[in-house]
Scaffold this active site. Structure first.
Site, short mmCIF file in Angstrom:
data_model
loop_
_atom_site.label_atom_id
_atom_site.label_comp_id
_atom_site.label_asym_id
_atom_site.label_seq_id
_atom_site.Cartn_x
_atom_site.Cartn_y
_atom_site.Cartn_z
N LYS A 1 0.85 -1.20 0.00
CA LYS A 1 0.00 0.00 0.00
C LYS A 1 0.88 1.25 0.00
O LYS A 1 1.50 1.58 1.00
CB LYS A 1 -0.94 0.04 1.21
CG LYS A 1 -2.05 1.06 0.94
CD LYS A 1 -2.59 1.79 2.12
CE LYS A 1 -1.83 2.94 2.65
NZ LYS A 1 -1.83 4.18 1.86
N GLU B 1 9.92 0.99 10.56
CA GLU B 1 10.96 2.02 10.41
C GLU B 1 10.23 3.34 10.60
O GLU B 1 9.42 3.74 9.77
CB GLU B 1 11.60 1.90 9.03
CG GLU B 1 12.95 2.55 8.96
CD GLU B 1 12.88 3.92 8.38
OE1 GLU B 1 12.75 4.87 9.18
OE2 GLU B 1 12.95 4.05 7.16
N CYS C 1 13.34 10.63 7.63
CA CYS C 1 13.22 10.12 8.99
C CYS C 1 14.53 10.33 9.76
O CYS C 1 14.52 10.43 10.97
CB CYS C 1 12.83 8.65 8.95
SG CYS C 1 13.78 7.72 7.76
N GLU D 1 9.23 15.47 16.01
CA GLU D 1 9.73 15.37 14.63
C GLU D 1 8.97 16.37 13.76
O GLU D 1 7.75 16.31 13.68
CB GLU D 1 9.52 13.94 14.12
CG GLU D 1 10.04 13.76 12.72
CD GLU D 1 9.92 12.32 12.22
OE1 GLU D 1 8.84 11.71 12.39
OE2 GLU D 1 10.89 11.81 11.65
P1 NDP Z 1 1.81 8.16 8.28
O1 NDP Z 1 2.58 7.40 9.26
O2 NDP Z 1 0.40 8.48 8.55
O3 NDP Z 1 1.80 7.40 6.84
C1 NDP Z 1 2.69 6.39 6.43
C2 NDP Z 1 1.91 5.29 5.72
O4 NDP Z 1 1.00 4.68 6.64
C3 NDP Z 1 1.04 5.77 4.57
O5 NDP Z 1 0.97 4.78 3.56
C4 NDP Z 1 -0.31 5.93 5.25
O6 NDP Z 1 -1.37 5.94 4.36
C5 NDP Z 1 -0.33 4.72 6.14
N1 NDP Z 1 -1.26 4.79 7.25
C6 NDP Z 1 -1.77 5.90 7.87
N2 NDP Z 1 -2.61 5.54 8.87
C7 NDP Z 1 -2.64 4.20 8.89
C8 NDP Z 1 -3.31 3.23 9.69
N3 NDP Z 1 -4.15 3.59 10.66
N4 NDP Z 1 -3.11 1.92 9.42
C9 NDP Z 1 -2.27 1.53 8.45
N5 NDP Z 1 -1.61 2.40 7.65
C10 NDP Z 1 -1.78 3.71 7.86
O7 NDP Z 1 2.59 9.48 7.94
P2 NDP Z 1 1.97 10.88 7.42
O8 NDP Z 1 1.96 10.82 5.96
O9 NDP Z 1 0.68 11.18 8.07
O10 NDP Z 1 3.05 11.90 7.95
C11 NDP Z 1 2.95 12.37 9.29
C12 NDP Z 1 4.30 12.40 9.94
O11 NDP Z 1 4.85 11.09 9.98
C13 NDP Z 1 5.34 13.23 9.22
O12 NDP Z 1 5.23 14.58 9.50
C14 NDP Z 1 6.60 12.61 9.75
O13 NDP Z 1 6.87 13.14 11.01
C15 NDP Z 1 6.26 11.14 9.90
N6 NDP Z 1 6.71 10.33 8.74
C16 NDP Z 1 7.80 9.56 8.88
C17 NDP Z 1 8.28 8.86 7.81
C18 NDP Z 1 9.49 8.01 7.91
O14 NDP Z 1 10.14 7.77 6.89
N7 NDP Z 1 9.82 7.48 9.07
C19 NDP Z 1 7.67 8.95 6.48
C20 NDP Z 1 6.48 9.74 6.45
C21 NDP Z 1 6.05 10.42 7.55
P3 NDP Z 1 -1.91 7.38 3.84
O15 NDP Z 1 -0.77 8.01 3.12
O16 NDP Z 1 -3.02 7.04 2.96
O17 NDP Z 1 -2.29 8.14 5.07
#
Ligand code: NDP
Length: 501
Positions: free
Chosen positions: A198, A273, A307, A404
């Site tokens: 996904k 991660e 990250c 973060e």
């Molecule tokens: P999320 O953690 O929400 O999203 C990452 C992935 O998880 C996306 O594919 C998202 O889908 C999916 N997801 C969201 N909610 C659920 C759930 N309940 N169950 C299963 N999968 C889910 O990150 P955000 O995009 O909301 O970003 C928010 C913050 O997260 C950022 O500001 C940053 O701080 C952190 N982040 C960290 C990352 C890393 O590399 N460690 C990468 C991205 C964000 P969908 O996109 O459809 O919401």
């Protein structure tokens, strides 16, 4: 819907983006069961560039069943490791053949500078598949001499097998869309697992194009299934699905915890991660030019949407003004603009939500008393652009220090001299993904590296990634290590076999 000609994109990219985007399930491209779609935006303009199928619970269920069939029967489990490795290698080759096209697609969808997508995202994704292809033929167990005290006369032949963990649900974020797909798919495919992937709702396009390349490479139907959709619906359904053996997730720590809860019901294997608030420690004897360029790039690379971004910059007092002045100058020089402009060095935040989030942190930091010596605000006009920002005069309990931000914002913090308090401050975070240390003194460098609680420590460099180097977090930055040999362990499980002789 999109003004491709204006942007001057490769014709294959405009054609692909303009197509109807469906889900890849069991080797077929299909609409979502509900028929719903959702828009994908160009973050440099806020305009819609594509509509993508909105997968949900029913689509996830179909995809998991297809992945299960492909795992248990059909050609995939019968392939030799060598044949499997060849397919994974071919996928790496196809990515390189389509490098320019994938780089443009990534830049358009995510907003990152085209030069970065060309030099980093796409080649690293190809390299990951090439590296993992080699592992397919090197997955081994051991023979073990056993004694069995309660059967002293008996003799046994005992050995271990490493077997694929099964059907894997993989949920990836938007910051490196193609590369994160590669980090997840490479080891899963090399070990013989099957996958339901996904992608993030913000950036689904490169994963869908990758799905086409997976088919072109010749992977059997159902080995890789791709369901675009929202996290709270499709992602949550995937994490909780009883037909999944393992969930691999990259994203926020907050959602990582939800994944663990969803997986707890049937005790799925989980690898995570997650976020970071990485410290970069600069000592007085560092090569100043190197440290300025390196610590600036540690935070500003990929607009700080990393990250492992070096977002807390600890600098020895005697060089504080010089070093922080240098980083501020670098920040002011950065050319911010649309990712597809070849001169752009920093693009927009990926989405309106992320833009508002980062701007919220800037406002909070400044109102709590921090001072911006570079940037500090947003850029006016269309798109989600934020100024590269260097903050000073922060306090340890401020939000900009504790949370973060995931944007181009670094907080510079002076320290008197290297002692345990500096290490304590650097480790004073719930995260532990990465860290950096800058010094010409190799003894101090390795001593500090040993004390920093992080999964990766860079010495006199930052953001150095390689398919062979494990990456993952201490503390709330995650579980498990991706890339390298460790990734093979993440996607296999050990079976002990014991035969009476
Ligand atoms: P999320 O953690 O929400 O999203 C990452 C992935 O998880 C996306 O594919 C998202 O889908 C999916 N997801 C969201 N909610 C659920 C759930 N309940 N169950 C299963 N999968 C889910 O990150 P955000 O995009 O909301 O970003 C928010 C913050 O997260 C950022 O500001 C940053 O701080 C952190 N982040 C960290 C990352 C890393 O590399 N460690 C990468 C991205 C964000 P969908 O996109 O459809 O919401």
């Amino acid at each position: 819907m999109f003004a491709a000609a204006e942007i001057g994109l490769d014709e294959r990219v405009t054609r692909f983006v303009g197509e109807r985007h469906r889900l890849l399930i069991g080797g077929q491209w299909v609409d979502a069961a509900t028929g719903k779609t959702f828009p994908v935006y160009n973050p440099a303009s806020g305009e819609v560039i594509a509509q993508v199928a909105e997968g949900d619970r029913e689509d996830i269920d179909r995809a998991v069943k297809a992945a299960r069939r492909a795992f248990e029967s059909g050609p995939w489990p019968r392939l030799t490791p060598s044949d499997r490795g060849r397919l994974v290698w071919k996928l790496g080759d196809l990515i390189l053949e389509h490098l320019e096209e994938l780089a443009e697609l990534e830049s358009w969808d995510n907003g990152k500078p085209i030069r970065v997508a060309r030099a980093a995202d796409v080649p690293l994704a190809a390299d990951l598949f090439h590296y993992m292809a080699g592992w397919a033929t090197k997955i081994e167990g051991n023979t073990i001499s056993i004694s069995v005290p309660y059967a002293p006369e008996a003799r046994f032949h005992a050995y271990t097998l490493r077997e694929p963990v099964g059907v894997v649900g993989q949920i990836i974020p938007w910051n490196f869309p193609l590369l994160m797909a590669a980090w997840k798919l490479g080891p899963a495919l090399a070990t013989g697992c099957t996958v339901v992937l996904k992608p993030a709702e913000e950036t689904p396009l490169s994963a869908l194009r990758l799905g086409e390349l997976i088919q072109e490479a010749g992977f059997p139907d159902g080995v890789v299934n791709i369901v675009t959709g929202f996290g709270e619906t499709a992602g949550a359904a995937l994490a909780a699905h009883p037909g999944i053996d393992k969930v691999a997730f990259t994203g926020s720590t907050e959602v990582g915890k939800l994944i663990v809860q969803a997986a707890a019901n049937d005790l799925k294997k989980v690898s995570l991660e997650l976020g970071g608030k990485s410290p970069n420690v600069v000592l007085h004897d560092a090569d100043l030019d190197l440290a300025v360029a390196g610590t600036a790039s540690a935070i500003f690379f990929n607009h700080g949407q990393c990250c492992c971004a070096g977002s807390r910059l600890f600098v020895e007092e005697s060089i504080f003004d010089k070093l922080v002045g240098g980083v501020a100058d670098e920040a002011k020089k950065i050319k911010v603009g649309p990712g597809l402009d070849p001169n752009t060095q920093m693009g927009p935040m990926v989405s309106e939500t992320q833009y508002n989030r980062v701007c919220g942190y800037l406002e909070a930091g400044l109102s709590e008393g921090a001072k911006a010596v570079a940037g500090g605000g947003k850029l006016s006009g269309k798109g989600y652009f934020v100024e590269p920002t260097v903050l000073v005069d922060t306090k340890p309990d401020m939000k900009v220090i504790r949370e973060e931000i995931f944007g181009p914002v670094v907080a510079a913090i002076p320290f008197k001299e290297l002692d345990d308090d500096v290490i304590k401050a650097a480790n004073d975070t719930i995260y532990g993904l990465a860290a950096g240390v800058w010094t010409r003194d190799i003894s101090k460098a390795h001593a500090v590296a040993g004390k920093l609680k992080a999964g990766t420590v860079w010495i006199n460099c930052y953001n150095i990634f390689d398919a062979a180097l494990p990456f993952g977090g201490y503390k709330q930055s995650g579980w498990g290590r991706e890339m390298g040999h460790d990734a093979i362990d993440l996607y296999t499980q050990k079976k002990a076999v014991c035969a009476a002789l």
